[in-house]
Write a protein that holds these residues in place. Sequence first.
Motif, PDB file in Angstrom:
ATOM      1  N   ARG A 142       0.835  -1.216   0.000  1.00 16.23           N
ATOM      2  CA  ARG A 142       0.000   0.000   0.000  1.00 16.23           C
ATOM      3  C   ARG A 142       0.860   1.254   0.000  1.00 16.23           C
ATOM      4  O   ARG A 142       0.595   2.203  -0.727  1.00 16.23           O
ATOM      5  CB  ARG A 142      -0.949   0.006   1.205  1.00 16.23           C
ATOM      6  CG  ARG A 142      -2.131  -0.931   1.057  1.00 16.23           C
ATOM      7  CD  ARG A 142      -3.167  -0.707   2.146  1.00 16.23           C
ATOM      8  NE  ARG A 142      -2.624  -0.630   3.483  1.00 16.23           N
ATOM      9  CZ  ARG A 142      -2.425  -1.651   4.293  1.00 16.23           C
ATOM     10  NH1 ARG A 142      -2.737  -2.868   3.907  1.00 16.23           N
ATOM     11  NH2 ARG A 142      -1.931  -1.485   5.506  1.00 16.23           N
ATOM     12  N   ARG A 159       3.961   1.676  -1.089  1.00 19.57           N
ATOM     13  CA  ARG A 159       4.609   1.862  -2.394  1.00 19.57           C
ATOM     14  C   ARG A 159       3.600   2.366  -3.426  1.00 19.57           C
ATOM     15  O   ARG A 159       3.880   3.276  -4.196  1.00 19.57           O
ATOM     16  CB  ARG A 159       5.236   0.542  -2.835  1.00 19.57           C
ATOM     17  CG  ARG A 159       5.926   0.552  -4.179  1.00 19.57           C
ATOM     18  CD  ARG A 159       7.259   1.284  -4.184  1.00 19.57           C
ATOM     19  NE  ARG A 159       8.198   0.778  -3.227  1.00 19.57           N
ATOM     20  CZ  ARG A 159       9.112  -0.171  -3.462  1.00 19.57           C
ATOM     21  NH1 ARG A 159       9.205  -0.718  -4.646  1.00 19.57           N
ATOM     22  NH2 ARG A 159       9.934  -0.551  -2.510  1.00 19.57           N
ATOM     23  N   PHE A 160       2.403   1.785  -3.425  1.00 25.36           N
ATOM     24  CA  PHE A 160       1.373   2.226  -4.363  1.00 25.36           C
ATOM     25  C   PHE A 160       0.971   3.669  -4.067  1.00 25.36           C
ATOM     26  O   PHE A 160       0.845   4.488  -4.972  1.00 25.36           O
ATOM     27  CB  PHE A 160       0.146   1.301  -4.287  1.00 25.36           C
ATOM     28  CG  PHE A 160      -0.877   1.613  -5.338  1.00 25.36           C
ATOM     29  CD1 PHE A 160      -0.870   0.922  -6.542  1.00 25.36           C
ATOM     30  CD2 PHE A 160      -1.831   2.592  -5.145  1.00 25.36           C
ATOM     31  CE1 PHE A 160      -1.805   1.205  -7.525  1.00 25.36           C
ATOM     32  CE2 PHE A 160      -2.767   2.876  -6.110  1.00 25.36           C
ATOM     33  CZ  PHE A 160      -2.762   2.180  -7.308  1.00 25.36           C
ATOM     34  N   ARG A 204       3.316   6.294  -5.429  1.00 25.48           N
ATOM     35  CA  ARG A 204       3.167   6.495  -6.875  1.00 25.48           C
ATOM     36  C   ARG A 204       1.850   7.184  -7.214  1.00 25.48           C
ATOM     37  O   ARG A 204       1.810   8.059  -8.079  1.00 25.48           O
ATOM     38  CB  ARG A 204       3.239   5.136  -7.585  1.00 25.48           C
ATOM     39  CG  ARG A 204       4.530   4.366  -7.397  1.00 25.48           C
ATOM     40  CD  ARG A 204       5.664   4.852  -8.278  1.00 25.48           C
ATOM     41  NE  ARG A 204       5.299   4.994  -9.660  1.00 25.48           N
ATOM     42  CZ  ARG A 204       5.213   3.996 -10.550  1.00 25.48           C
ATOM     43  NH1 ARG A 204       5.493   2.766 -10.188  1.00 25.48           N
ATOM     44  NH2 ARG A 204       4.864   4.245 -11.794  1.00 25.48           N
ATOM     45  N   ARG A 258      -5.140   7.413  -1.108  1.00 27.66           N
ATOM     46  CA  ARG A 258      -5.519   6.009  -0.937  1.00 27.66           C
ATOM     47  C   ARG A 258      -7.037   5.828  -0.888  1.00 27.66           C
ATOM     48  O   ARG A 258      -7.572   4.962  -1.582  1.00 27.66           O
ATOM     49  CB  ARG A 258      -4.896   5.398   0.299  1.00 27.66           C
ATOM     50  CG  ARG A 258      -5.361   3.928   0.462  1.00 27.66           C
ATOM     51  CD  ARG A 258      -4.873   3.260   1.695  1.00 27.66           C
ATOM     52  NE  ARG A 258      -3.435   3.305   1.738  1.00 27.66           N
ATOM     53  CZ  ARG A 258      -2.736   3.136   2.848  1.00 27.66           C
ATOM     54  NH1 ARG A 258      -3.345   2.911   3.982  1.00 27.66           N
ATOM     55  NH2 ARG A 258      -1.430   3.179   2.838  1.00 27.66           N
ATOM     56  N   TRP A 300      -8.357   6.174  -4.447  1.00 27.03           N
ATOM     57  CA  TRP A 300      -8.092   5.077  -5.366  1.00 27.03           C
ATOM     58  C   TRP A 300      -8.843   3.824  -4.973  1.00 27.03           C
ATOM     59  O   TRP A 300      -9.258   3.045  -5.827  1.00 27.03           O
ATOM     60  CB  TRP A 300      -6.612   4.835  -5.628  1.00 27.03           C
ATOM     61  CG  TRP A 300      -5.669   4.350  -4.589  1.00 27.03           C
ATOM     62  CD1 TRP A 300      -4.714   5.084  -3.961  1.00 27.03           C
ATOM     63  CD2 TRP A 300      -5.512   3.019  -4.078  1.00 27.03           C
ATOM     64  NE1 TRP A 300      -3.996   4.293  -3.084  1.00 27.03           N
ATOM     65  CE2 TRP A 300      -4.452   3.024  -3.143  1.00 27.03           C
ATOM     66  CE3 TRP A 300      -6.167   1.806  -4.327  1.00 27.03           C
ATOM     67  CZ2 TRP A 300      -4.039   1.882  -2.459  1.00 27.03           C
ATOM     68  CZ3 TRP A 300      -5.762   0.674  -3.632  1.00 27.03           C
ATOM     69  CH2 TRP A 300      -4.702   0.722  -2.720  1.00 27.03           C
ATOM     70  N   ILE A 303       0.113   1.327 -12.362  1.00 24.81           N
ATOM     71  CA  ILE A 303       0.929   1.491 -11.159  1.00 24.81           C
ATOM     72  C   ILE A 303       0.857   0.223 -10.308  1.00 24.81           C
ATOM     73  O   ILE A 303       1.864  -0.281  -9.827  1.00 24.81           O
ATOM     74  CB  ILE A 303       0.493   2.729 -10.345  1.00 24.81           C
ATOM     75  CG1 ILE A 303       0.881   4.007 -11.085  1.00 24.81           C
ATOM     76  CG2 ILE A 303       1.106   2.704  -8.941  1.00 24.81           C
ATOM     77  CD1 ILE A 303       0.270   5.275 -10.493  1.00 24.81           C
ATOM     78  N   GLY A 304      -0.348  -0.296 -10.137  1.00 28.93           N
ATOM     79  CA  GLY A 304      -0.518  -1.525  -9.360  1.00 28.93           C
ATOM     80  C   GLY A 304       0.264  -2.683  -9.949  1.00 28.93           C
ATOM     81  O   GLY A 304       0.917  -3.447  -9.221  1.00 28.93           O
ATOM     82  N   VAL A 347       3.974  -2.141  -9.217  1.00 30.36           N
ATOM     83  CA  VAL A 347       4.297  -2.401  -7.807  1.00 30.36           C
ATOM     84  C   VAL A 347       4.325  -3.903  -7.542  1.00 30.36           C
ATOM     85  O   VAL A 347       5.241  -4.411  -6.891  1.00 30.36           O
ATOM     86  CB  VAL A 347       3.304  -1.666  -6.873  1.00 30.36           C
ATOM     87  CG1 VAL A 347       3.443  -2.140  -5.430  1.00 30.36           C
ATOM     88  CG2 VAL A 347       3.505  -0.161  -6.966  1.00 30.36           C
ATOM     89  N   HIS A 348       3.332  -4.622  -8.060  1.00 35.32           N
ATOM     90  CA  HIS A 348       3.308  -6.070  -7.856  1.00 35.32           C
ATOM     91  C   HIS A 348       4.488  -6.745  -8.540  1.00 35.32           C
ATOM     92  O   HIS A 348       5.096  -7.661  -7.981  1.00 35.32           O
ATOM     93  CB  HIS A 348       1.988  -6.667  -8.320  1.00 35.32           C
ATOM     94  CG  HIS A 348       0.865  -6.349  -7.407  1.00 35.32           C
ATOM     95  ND1 HIS A 348      -0.330  -5.863  -7.851  1.00 35.32           N
ATOM     96  CD2 HIS A 348       0.753  -6.405  -6.057  1.00 35.32           C
ATOM     97  CE1 HIS A 348      -1.121  -5.637  -6.817  1.00 35.32           C
ATOM     98  NE2 HIS A 348      -0.482  -5.959  -5.723  1.00 35.32           N
TER      99      HIS A 348
END
Length: 147
Positions: free
Chosen positions: A17, A19-20, A23, A31, A34, A105-106, A109-110
């Motif tokens: 979370r 890191r996301f 970005r 948060r 999103w 972005i997700g 990050v993953h």
Amino acid sequence: MKDNIGFLLSDVSRLLRRRFDERARLIGITRPQWRALAALTRQEGVQQGALAELLEVEPITLCRMIDRLEEAGLVERRRDPADRRAWNLYLTPKARPLVEQLRAIGEEVHAAALADLAPAAVADFTAGLERVRANLLTPIGAEQAHG
């Protein structure tokens, strides 16, 4: 604590979370925003109250969040034809490119989080987490009734 799976899952979730969020902030999204936008991509037309439950926030908190998203031109409220007191929520055309940016972005990050794992390890890890989730979704006592 190092070997506690609950602690480890919580810590990894928090770091993902964070890191996301770092970005997403660069494109002006918080948060809670999103999370709301992501939920609306999966359940567009959902009633505002149901979205509050889904996001586990108070209805008034969600109302303020939707107000801000509406002011930004990302979400629109429409009266529910079956219940004039209720509002259904929809993404606007302006939101769609933003949602795609958030999705990208997700994925980045993953990918970074799983970078050093072999594809088979990722598949096993995912299957294991799905099994853990299924176990926790089973009502308490139900597993004993079937065993």
